[in-house]
Design a protein around this motif. Structure first.
Motif, PDB file in Angstrom:
ATOM      1  N   ASN A  44       0.793  -1.228   0.000  1.00 59.62           N
ATOM      2  CA  ASN A  44       0.000   0.000   0.000  1.00 59.62           C
ATOM      3  C   ASN A  44       0.821   1.273   0.000  1.00 59.62           C
ATOM      4  N   TYR A  45       2.083   1.138   0.270  1.00 58.60           N
ATOM      5  CA  TYR A  45       2.830   2.387   0.434  1.00 58.60           C
ATOM      6  C   TYR A  45       4.222   2.371  -0.171  1.00 58.60           C
ATOM      7  N   LEU A  46       4.922   1.312  -0.015  1.00 61.18           N
ATOM      8  CA  LEU A  46       6.338   1.327  -0.389  1.00 61.18           C
ATOM      9  C   LEU A  46       6.620   0.789  -1.782  1.00 61.18           C
ATOM     10  N   ARG A  47       5.694   0.097  -2.314  1.00 57.63           N
ATOM     11  CA  ARG A  47       5.892  -0.461  -3.645  1.00 57.63           C
ATOM     12  C   ARG A  47       6.322   0.629  -4.607  1.00 57.63           C
ATOM     13  N   PRO A  48       7.241   0.307  -5.495  1.00 53.53           N
ATOM     14  CA  PRO A  48       7.798   1.342  -6.358  1.00 53.53           C
ATOM     15  C   PRO A  48       6.801   1.877  -7.378  1.00 53.53           C
ATOM     16  N   ASP A  49       5.842   1.119  -7.728  1.00 55.93           N
ATOM     17  CA  ASP A  49       4.956   1.597  -8.790  1.00 55.93           C
ATOM     18  C   ASP A  49       3.692   2.224  -8.248  1.00 55.93           C
ATOM     19  N   ALA A  84      -8.359  -2.741  -8.467  1.00 55.74           N
ATOM     20  CA  ALA A  84      -7.004  -2.181  -8.425  1.00 55.74           C
ATOM     21  C   ALA A  84      -6.143  -2.750  -9.545  1.00 55.74           C
ATOM     22  N   ALA A  85      -6.412  -3.989  -9.892  1.00 60.34           N
ATOM     23  CA  ALA A  85      -5.619  -4.616 -10.943  1.00 60.34           C
ATOM     24  C   ALA A  85      -5.809  -3.908 -12.276  1.00 60.34           C
ATOM     25  N   ARG A  86      -6.890  -3.210 -12.386  1.00 60.93           N
ATOM     26  CA  ARG A  86      -7.165  -2.508 -13.640  1.00 60.93           C
ATOM     27  C   ARG A  86      -6.797  -1.050 -13.577  1.00 60.93           C
ATOM     28  N   GLU A 101      -6.390   1.908  -1.313  1.00 68.92           N
ATOM     29  CA  GLU A 101      -6.599   3.296  -1.714  1.00 68.92           C
ATOM     30  C   GLU A 101      -7.940   3.442  -2.436  1.00 68.92           C
ATOM     31  N   ILE A 102      -8.177   2.501  -3.324  1.00 61.93           N
ATOM     32  CA  ILE A 102      -9.425   2.538  -4.074  1.00 61.93           C
ATOM     33  C   ILE A 102     -10.613   2.377  -3.144  1.00 61.93           C
ATOM     34  N   PHE A 155      -7.064  11.155  -7.328  1.00 60.46           N
ATOM     35  CA  PHE A 155      -7.524  10.353  -8.445  1.00 60.46           C
ATOM     36  C   PHE A 155      -8.048  11.288  -9.522  1.00 60.46           C
ATOM     37  N   SER A 156      -7.693  10.982 -10.739  1.00 61.95           N
ATOM     38  CA  SER A 156      -8.201  11.787 -11.840  1.00 61.95           C
ATOM     39  C   SER A 156      -9.657  11.435 -12.080  1.00 61.95           C
ATOM     40  N   LYS A 157     -10.289  12.301 -12.828  1.00 60.93           N
ATOM     41  CA  LYS A 157     -11.680  12.041 -13.178  1.00 60.93           C
ATOM     42  C   LYS A 157     -11.804  10.693 -13.871  1.00 60.93           C
ATOM     43  N   GLU A 158     -10.857  10.439 -14.741  1.00 57.74           N
ATOM     44  CA  GLU A 158     -10.919   9.185 -15.492  1.00 57.74           C
ATOM     45  C   GLU A 158     -10.822   7.986 -14.556  1.00 57.74           C
ATOM     46  N   GLU A 159      -9.922   8.116 -13.597  1.00 58.02           N
ATOM     47  CA  GLU A 159      -9.765   7.020 -12.642  1.00 58.02           C
ATOM     48  C   GLU A 159     -11.041   6.815 -11.840  1.00 58.02           C
TER      49      GLU A 159
END
Length: 271
Positions: free
Chosen positions: A59-64, A93-95, A103-104, A70-74
């Motif tokens: 949830n926090y440290l992952r590099p990506d 989240a996978a998508r 977060e989602i 969140f953008s409107k699109e998200e």
DNA sequence: AACTGATTCAACCGCGTGACC
DNA sequence: CGGTCACGCGGTTGAATCAGT
């Protein structure tokens, strides 16, 4: 089924993670991966349970990880996906590359649900198929969990379905889109790249900023180089000795850590 | 400026599931 | 084949922060 206790709770730390712990965890995962979460804290010398480490990493440290608004699109994507998948946050989240299920989930409960509820009421909401979707009233009493779990994440749709993102929360968002989409979630488990996925191209950092891009850069170094201690590890080791825990105003602290990294050799806990 | 209620989000909890023995 | 273990997930909590008075 017998379920092993989450962890020996004796002496294990709980609550917010300190920068020190973060760096230890990151450095350890960088070097050794996370084949066994349960054993990881011991190996890394952390007084946390494996579960906690895993959560922190994901949830926090992952590099990506892509942080920020969140953008409107998200948001639209989340709404749409939630309509299709229900509360399968990990599948959603996978998508959405760079976003975590947690977060989602938070965004859904804090923003989207509220925004949606009036309209849904009007429409006398009839959720589309999917299944297992149950929606509680916003401020309803806590119901005990249960119900359908873990959709076969296999259904991984092409990540292309995910909306592009425009980082907004300037303070923290600077993960380049390329670095995120490149890693995508196309491989392995949904929303969670394995160590091998770190090998995305290293975004060129002309001027260093210590934010998520830092992690993207440092953690995207090829794992083959594990033999050679990586700079962040060194930095961590060096900084650990000079910066009192908790003293750090995060950005300054990390920036200093990185700057001081120099060529100090690894001082990481040995296995 | 101080107080209070609302909101946000990181982290925890406990269960289901699959892998392994 | 049944039992155990570890992982991953969704739900929930509570501290920190924000906004309104």
């Amino acid at each position: 089924m017998g379920r092993a206790p989450c962890c020996e709770k004796m002496g294990l730390k709980k609550g917010p993670w300190t920068p020190e712990e973060d760096k230890v965890l990151v450095a350890h995962i960088q070097r050794f991966g996370h084949g066994n979460w349960r054993a990881l804290p011991k190996q890394a010398g952390l007084l946390r349970c494996g579960k906690s480490c895993r959560l922190r990493w994901i949830n926090y440290l992952r590099p990506d990880i892509k942080r920020g608004n969140f953008s409107k699109e998200e948001e639209d994507s989340i709404i749409r996906l939630h309509d299709q998948l229900g509360n399968r946050w990990s599948a959603i989240a996978a998508r959405l590359p760079g976003r975590t299920d947690n977060e989602i989930k938070n965004v859904w409960h804090t923003h989207l649900k509220k925004r949606l509820e009036p309209t849904k009421e009007e429409a006398h909401e009839a959720p589309a198929g999917g299944g297992g979707k149950k929606r509680r009233p916003a401020a309803g009493p806590a119901t005990k969990r249960g119900g359908a779990r873990r959709a076969p994440a296999a259904a991984a749709l092409p990540a292309a379905a995910a909306a592009p993102v425009s980082p907004e929360r300037s303070a923290s968002s600077s993960v380049t889109e390329s670095s995120v989409t490149e890693q995508g979630n196309t491989g392995s488990s949904p929303g969670f790249p394995k160590e091998e996925s770190f090998t995305s191209s290293c975004p060129d950092a002309e001027e260093f900023q210590f934010d998520e891009s830092f992690w993207s850069e440092t953690l995207s170094m090829p794992l083959e180089s594990f033999d050679v201690p990586m700079e962040p590890c060194n930095a961590f080791g060096a900084a650990a000795t000079s910066v009192p825990a908790g003293a750090a105003d995060d950005m300054d602290y990390w920036l200093r850590v990185f700057m001081e990294s120099g060529d100090v050799q690894q001082e990481l806990p040995q296995i």
